[in-house]
Design a protein around this motif. Structure first.
Motif, mmCIF file in Angstrom:
data_model
loop_
_atom_site.group_PDB
_atom_site.id
_atom_site.type_symbol
_atom_site.label_atom_id
_atom_site.label_comp_id
_atom_site.label_asym_id
_atom_site.label_seq_id
_atom_site.Cartn_x
_atom_site.Cartn_y
_atom_site.Cartn_z
ATOM 1 N N LYS A 225 -16.957 23.085 -97.073
ATOM 2 C CA LYS A 225 -16.361 23.399 -98.362
ATOM 3 C C LYS A 225 -16.956 22.537 -99.468
ATOM 4 N N SER A 226 -16.760 22.989 -100.683
ATOM 5 C CA SER A 226 -17.065 22.187 -101.865
ATOM 6 C C SER A 226 -15.757 22.034 -102.640
ATOM 7 N N LEU A 227 -15.276 20.777 -102.756
ATOM 8 C CA LEU A 227 -13.913 20.556 -103.259
ATOM 9 C C LEU A 227 -13.885 19.604 -104.461
ATOM 10 N N PRO A 228 -14.316 20.065 -105.638
ATOM 11 C CA PRO A 228 -14.269 19.194 -106.811
ATOM 12 C C PRO A 228 -12.865 18.846 -107.269
ATOM 13 N N GLU A 229 -11.858 19.609 -106.828
ATOM 14 C CA GLU A 229 -10.483 19.329 -107.234
ATOM 15 C C GLU A 229 -9.798 18.303 -106.335
ATOM 16 N N SER A 230 -10.456 17.903 -105.257
ATOM 17 C CA SER A 230 -9.840 16.967 -104.315
ATOM 18 C C SER A 230 -9.657 15.586 -104.932
ATOM 19 N N ASP A 231 -8.467 15.019 -104.762
ATOM 20 C CA ASP A 231 -8.200 13.665 -105.246
ATOM 21 C C ASP A 231 -8.976 12.613 -104.450
ATOM 22 N N GLU A 232 -9.453 12.973 -103.259
ATOM 23 C CA GLU A 232 -10.198 12.033 -102.425
ATOM 24 C C GLU A 232 -11.651 11.891 -102.863
ATOM 25 N N LEU A 233 -12.142 12.827 -103.659
ATOM 26 C CA LEU A 233 -13.540 12.801 -104.089
ATOM 27 C C LEU A 233 -13.614 12.315 -105.531
ATOM 28 N N VAL A 234 -13.766 11.010 -105.654
ATOM 29 C CA VAL A 234 -13.765 10.385 -106.984
ATOM 30 C C VAL A 234 -15.003 10.785 -107.769
ATOM 31 N N GLY A 235 -16.114 11.046 -107.067
ATOM 32 C CA GLY A 235 -17.382 11.295 -107.737
ATOM 33 C C GLY A 235 -17.600 12.723 -108.205
ATOM 34 N N THR B 298 -20.822 24.796 -108.619
ATOM 35 C CA THR B 298 -22.176 24.676 -108.066
ATOM 36 C C THR B 298 -22.502 23.223 -107.727
ATOM 37 N N GLN B 299 -21.455 22.396 -107.610
ATOM 38 C CA GLN B 299 -21.663 20.992 -107.273
ATOM 39 C C GLN B 299 -21.852 20.834 -105.768
ATOM 40 N N MET B 300 -21.993 19.566 -105.350
ATOM 41 C CA MET B 300 -21.985 19.272 -103.927
ATOM 42 C C MET B 300 -20.527 19.079 -103.486
ATOM 43 N N CYS B 301 -19.948 17.900 -103.694
ATOM 44 C CA CYS B 301 -18.533 17.671 -103.319
ATOM 45 C C CYS B 301 -18.263 18.152 -101.900
ATOM 46 N N TYR B 302 -19.174 17.851 -100.977
ATOM 47 C CA TYR B 302 -19.113 18.438 -99.644
ATOM 48 C C TYR B 302 -17.976 17.863 -98.804
ATOM 49 N N VAL B 303 -17.230 18.751 -98.191
ATOM 50 C CA VAL B 303 -16.213 18.396 -97.210
ATOM 51 C C VAL B 303 -16.418 19.301 -95.997
ATOM 52 N N VAL B 304 -16.588 18.704 -94.829
ATOM 53 C CA VAL B 304 -16.706 19.456 -93.587
ATOM 54 C C VAL B 304 -15.487 19.131 -92.735
ATOM 55 N N ASP B 305 -14.814 20.162 -92.266
ATOM 56 C CA ASP B 305 -13.618 19.968 -91.451
ATOM 57 C C ASP B 305 -13.947 19.191 -90.181
ATOM 58 N N ALA B 306 -13.012 18.358 -89.763
ATOM 59 C CA ALA B 306 -13.168 17.609 -88.521
ATOM 60 C C ALA B 306 -13.131 18.559 -87.327
ATOM 61 N N GLY B 307 -13.802 18.152 -86.247
ATOM 62 C CA GLY B 307 -13.756 18.905 -85.009
ATOM 63 C C GLY B 307 -12.759 18.287 -84.039
ATOM 64 N N GLU B 308 -12.941 18.578 -82.774
ATOM 65 C CA GLU B 308 -12.007 18.095 -81.746
ATOM 66 C C GLU B 308 -12.657 17.115 -80.776
ATOM 67 N N THR B 309 -13.951 16.807 -80.975
ATOM 68 C CA THR B 309 -14.676 15.954 -80.036
ATOM 69 C C THR B 309 -14.792 14.537 -80.580
ATOM 70 N N LYS B 310 -14.411 13.562 -79.779
ATOM 71 C CA LYS B 310 -14.578 12.167 -80.178
ATOM 72 C C LYS B 310 -16.067 11.825 -80.240
ATOM 73 N N LEU B 311 -16.456 10.985 -81.202
ATOM 74 C CA LEU B 311 -17.860 10.590 -81.328
ATOM 75 C C LEU B 311 -18.382 9.992 -80.030
ATOM 76 N N ALA B 312 -17.566 9.160 -79.397
ATOM 77 C CA ALA B 312 -17.998 8.543 -78.136
ATOM 78 C C ALA B 312 -18.300 9.599 -77.082
ATOM 79 N N ASP B 313 -17.517 10.669 -77.057
ATOM 80 C CA ASP B 313 -17.755 11.739 -76.081
ATOM 81 C C ASP B 313 -19.012 12.537 -76.437
ATOM 82 N N MET B 314 -19.275 12.699 -77.726
ATOM 83 C CA MET B 314 -20.503 13.369 -78.149
ATOM 84 C C MET B 314 -21.716 12.597 -77.644
#
Length: 433
Positions: free
Chosen positions: A277-287, A330-346
């Protein structure tokens, strides 16, 4: 500078010059920066900036000018120059300006920096790194605060105003062990004026990048070529997504007809595991910016949802040229949803591959083919991080990479501009010497 008053003066000059329509973006700001270089805090400075961009259209011909002096004489001269440029430009039916949908004002952050807090954050960061990561040597470190007021206005009556304050941190560093050094690495984040208590070391990927850089003093040079899994970190994933946006979704490739996704809206273009997603309205994306460059309020949108292409990234002009719908932003503001796999397991699932922190290469071909050097990266062997690597090439295809995603991590990281997980992709060609 009074941005709104300046914008009104520019629009009046555009009308007086006889343009059919016109627009301007006016901005004024102040940036305060604290620098650490050569083993000491070397400079504290404030930089004041102001300027305007002006576009006029006459007989479907566009002329544009950018100025950094906004007195009345400079404005009249700039508009005259823009009209002259339009006179000599080719006619283009797609040229135009934003229609009036809504006028809004946005405000966030503070106008003045908290210099003591910023200095304290830097001092704490430097002192902690010296103890916990003694091999790290900094080329430069900076913390700062920027405040910017801007106005987009046009002759259709659109007026969008923003006043935004935010903080930033960046560092460039390497590891040293005797006379041996690693390659350079870097990190950067933005954060709000309401979030000044979290140590810099605990933001974004700062801690992990410092720790990994200490392991890169004596990298190994791989030999031969093989196909393996690549785990793309949140430090590298923005580049991969940007390549996909610019090659398959943006104005240039869509207008030229080179995008392999130009007819793929609402069809499967990526793995089911990818929701981007591209989420310019998100409060978490200060930039993020609340206003698009072409005069619209920037709205959230899904780009790919469970592998299905939901939106292009087209400006007003790109939409008019292609006959497709203008994008919500047309900005970046990239957000990718989390998956279900732990990084250690990957990591544990990889028999032979790379942990990819940085990619250095030219722009991919029109079809998405890419080739370049894996920087600040690690060999994964039999489910374990084996060693840091140097002079290692990777190659593949961006579209195929997105289709072949086999895992997305449950963990995500935000640097204030993106929120991203780790992504695992098989079938990438990895080449040593």
């Amino acid at each position: 500078m009074d941005c709104r008053k300046t914008a009104e003066e520019i629009l009046n000059a555009i009308r007086a010059a006889g343009a059919d329509m016109g627009e301007c973006s006016v901005a004024a700001g102040n940036t305060t920066e604290i620098y650490y270089e050569s083993g000491k805090i070397s400079m504290v400075r404030s930089v004041i900036s102001h300027g305007a961009s002006i576009k006029v259209i006459k007989d479907q011909k566009k002329g544009s000018v950018t100025i950094n002096t906004c007195d009345s004489e400079a404005i009249r001269t700039a508009v005259a120059d823009a009209m002259s440029a339009a006179e000599h430009a080719p006619a283009d039916e797609a040229e135009g300006i934003a229609e009036l949908i809504e006028n809004k004002s946005f405000a966030s952050g503070k106008k003045e920096p908290d210099r003591e807090k910023l200095y304290g954050l830097m001092r704490e960061f430097l002192d902690t790194v010296k103890v916990e990561y003694p091999k790290i040597s900094f080329d430069s470190v900076s913390v700062g605060h920027s405040y910017r007021e801007s106005v987009y206005a046009n002759t259709n009556g659109v007026c969008l105003e923003t006043a935004e304050g935010e903080n930033s941190f960046s560092a460039m560093f390497m590891a040293k062990e005797g006379e041996i050094t690693s390659s350079f690495n870097s990190c950067g984040i933005v954060f709000s004026d309401d979030d000044m208590d979290t140590p810099l070391l605990e933001r974004g990927m700062t801690r992990s990048l410092l720790a990994e850089t200490e392991q890169q003093v004596t990298p190994e040079t791989l030999t031969g070529k093989f196909e393996g899994d690549v785990i793309i970190t949140p430090a590298c994933l923005p580049d991969i997504l940007y390549y996909a946006q610019s090659n398959f979704l943006a104005d240039g490739c869509m207008i030229e007809g080179t995008s392999i996704w130009k007819d793929a809206l609402e069809t499967k273009v990526a793995s089911d595991l990818l929701t981007w997603k591209s989420l310019p309205e998100s409060d978490e994306l200060v930039g993020s910016s609340k206003v698009s460059g072409d005069g619209y309020v920037a709205r959230d949108m899904a780009i790919i949802e469970n592998g299905v292409l939901k939106n292009f990234c087209l400006s007003r002009y790109g939409a008019a040229k292609t006959g497709k719908t203008r994008s919500a932003n047309t900005q970046m503001c990239y957000v990718v949803d989390a998956g279900e796999t732990k990084l250690a397991d990957m990591i544990a699932s990889v028999k032979n591959g790379l942990l990819l922190n940085r990619f250095s290469g030219g722009s991919p071909g029109a079809n998405g083919d890419f080739s370049g050097v894996a920087k600040n990266s690690f060999l994964i062997k039999d489910g374990k991080i084996a060693c840091s690597v140097s002079e290692t090439m990777i190659s593949g295809n961006i579209a195929a990479l997105l289709k072949n995603i086999s895992a997305v991590s449950a963990e995500r990281v935000t640097d204030g501009a993106t929120i991203l997980p780790w992504v695992q992709v098989p079938g990438i060609t990895i080449s040593g010497k």
